[in-house]
Design a protein around this motif. Sequence first.
Motif, PDB file in Angstrom:
ATOM      1  N   ARG A 165      -5.073   7.898   2.109  1.00 41.19           N
ATOM      2  CA  ARG A 165      -5.996   6.765   1.977  1.00 41.19           C
ATOM      3  C   ARG A 165      -7.370   7.125   2.535  1.00 41.19           C
ATOM      4  O   ARG A 165      -7.488   7.628   3.638  1.00 41.19           O
ATOM      5  N   THR A 166      -8.376   6.841   1.746  1.00 40.78           N
ATOM      6  CA  THR A 166      -9.757   7.083   2.176  1.00 40.78           C
ATOM      7  C   THR A 166     -10.458   5.744   2.360  1.00 40.78           C
ATOM      8  O   THR A 166      -9.899   4.687   2.064  1.00 40.78           O
TER       9      THR A 166
ATOM     10  N   LEU B  33       0.821  -1.212   0.000  1.00 42.70           N
ATOM     11  CA  LEU B  33       0.000   0.000   0.000  1.00 42.70           C
ATOM     12  C   LEU B  33       0.851   1.257   0.000  1.00 42.70           C
ATOM     13  O   LEU B  33       0.487   2.249  -0.640  1.00 42.70           O
ATOM     14  N   ASN B  34       1.984   1.241   0.695  1.00 39.25           N
ATOM     15  CA  ASN B  34       2.849   2.417   0.716  1.00 39.25           C
ATOM     16  C   ASN B  34       3.453   2.705  -0.655  1.00 39.25           C
ATOM     17  O   ASN B  34       3.769   3.851  -0.959  1.00 39.25           O
ATOM     18  N   LEU B  35       3.618   1.685  -1.486  1.00 39.17           N
ATOM     19  CA  LEU B  35       4.099   1.906  -2.849  1.00 39.17           C
ATOM     20  C   LEU B  35       3.046   2.586  -3.713  1.00 39.17           C
ATOM     21  O   LEU B  35       3.379   3.327  -4.637  1.00 39.17           O
ATOM     22  N   ILE B  36       1.779   2.320  -3.415  1.00 35.42           N
ATOM     23  CA  ILE B  36       0.687   2.829  -4.243  1.00 35.42           C
ATOM     24  C   ILE B  36       0.233   4.213  -3.787  1.00 35.42           C
ATOM     25  O   ILE B  36       0.172   5.145  -4.596  1.00 35.42           O
ATOM     26  N   VAL B  37      -0.104   4.338  -2.498  1.00 34.98           N
ATOM     27  CA  VAL B  37      -0.658   5.589  -1.970  1.00 34.98           C
ATOM     28  C   VAL B  37      -0.090   5.831  -0.576  1.00 34.98           C
ATOM     29  O   VAL B  37      -0.086   4.913   0.251  1.00 34.98           O
TER      30      VAL B  37
ATOM     31  N   PHE C 129      -8.645 -10.055  -2.194  1.00 36.18           N
ATOM     32  CA  PHE C 129      -9.352 -11.336  -2.147  1.00 36.18           C
ATOM     33  C   PHE C 129      -8.739 -12.384  -3.080  1.00 36.18           C
ATOM     34  O   PHE C 129      -8.428 -13.496  -2.640  1.00 36.18           O
ATOM     35  N   PRO C 130      -8.512 -12.089  -4.364  1.00 37.49           N
ATOM     36  CA  PRO C 130      -7.894 -13.104  -5.226  1.00 37.49           C
ATOM     37  C   PRO C 130      -6.451 -13.416  -4.830  1.00 37.49           C
ATOM     38  O   PRO C 130      -6.008 -14.560  -4.926  1.00 37.49           O
ATOM     39  N   ILE C 131      -5.733 -12.416  -4.328  1.00 39.32           N
ATOM     40  CA  ILE C 131      -4.355 -12.649  -3.896  1.00 39.32           C
ATOM     41  C   ILE C 131      -4.347 -13.581  -2.687  1.00 39.32           C
ATOM     42  O   ILE C 131      -3.531 -14.502  -2.606  1.00 39.32           O
ATOM     43  N   TYR C 132      -5.266 -13.358  -1.753  1.00 39.77           N
ATOM     44  CA  TYR C 132      -5.380 -14.226  -0.579  1.00 39.77           C
ATOM     45  C   TYR C 132      -5.629 -15.669  -1.013  1.00 39.77           C
ATOM     46  O   TYR C 132      -5.015 -16.596  -0.493  1.00 39.77           O
TER      47      TYR C 132
ATOM     48  N   LEU D   3     -11.749   0.017   0.883  1.00 35.11           N
ATOM     49  CA  LEU D   3     -12.713  -0.919   0.307  1.00 35.11           C
ATOM     50  C   LEU D   3     -12.153  -1.551  -0.968  1.00 35.11           C
ATOM     51  O   LEU D   3     -12.242  -2.770  -1.162  1.00 35.11           O
ATOM     52  N   THR D   4     -11.534  -0.748  -1.803  1.00 35.48           N
ATOM     53  CA  THR D   4     -10.920  -1.256  -3.033  1.00 35.48           C
ATOM     54  C   THR D   4      -9.813  -2.248  -2.715  1.00 35.48           C
ATOM     55  O   THR D   4      -9.697  -3.287  -3.361  1.00 35.48           O
TER      56      THR D   4
END
Length: 100
Positions: free
Chosen positions: A52-53, A43-47, A65-68, A58-59
């Motif tokens: 973060r909101t 997440l730190n690489l993305i935003v 889910f598919p990664i899990y 939610l996104t």
Amino acid sequence: MKKPQWLDRLENRWQVNTVRAILILVVFACTGFTVFFLKAPILNLIVPESERTWVFTLTYYILIFPIYNIILLIYGFIFGQFQFFWAFEKRMFRRMTGRK
């Protein structure tokens, strides 16, 4: 020493012996820890955290889910329980899509 009742219930539900039930629980635990430890760096690489909101959160949960599920299958393979988790995944997706 007597087995805990919850372990008996899991064995009956999953139709496995005690060793397999414990291995299955270990796979779930490893998968959860892996996703937990990967969350912050990804997440730190993305935003940045300050931007973060709730929509982003939610996104994230929708995308993780598919990664899990992939990580669950990988750990299932490593611990020799791939067939159980492959059947588990198929049942879960059938329930989600409403297919029989």
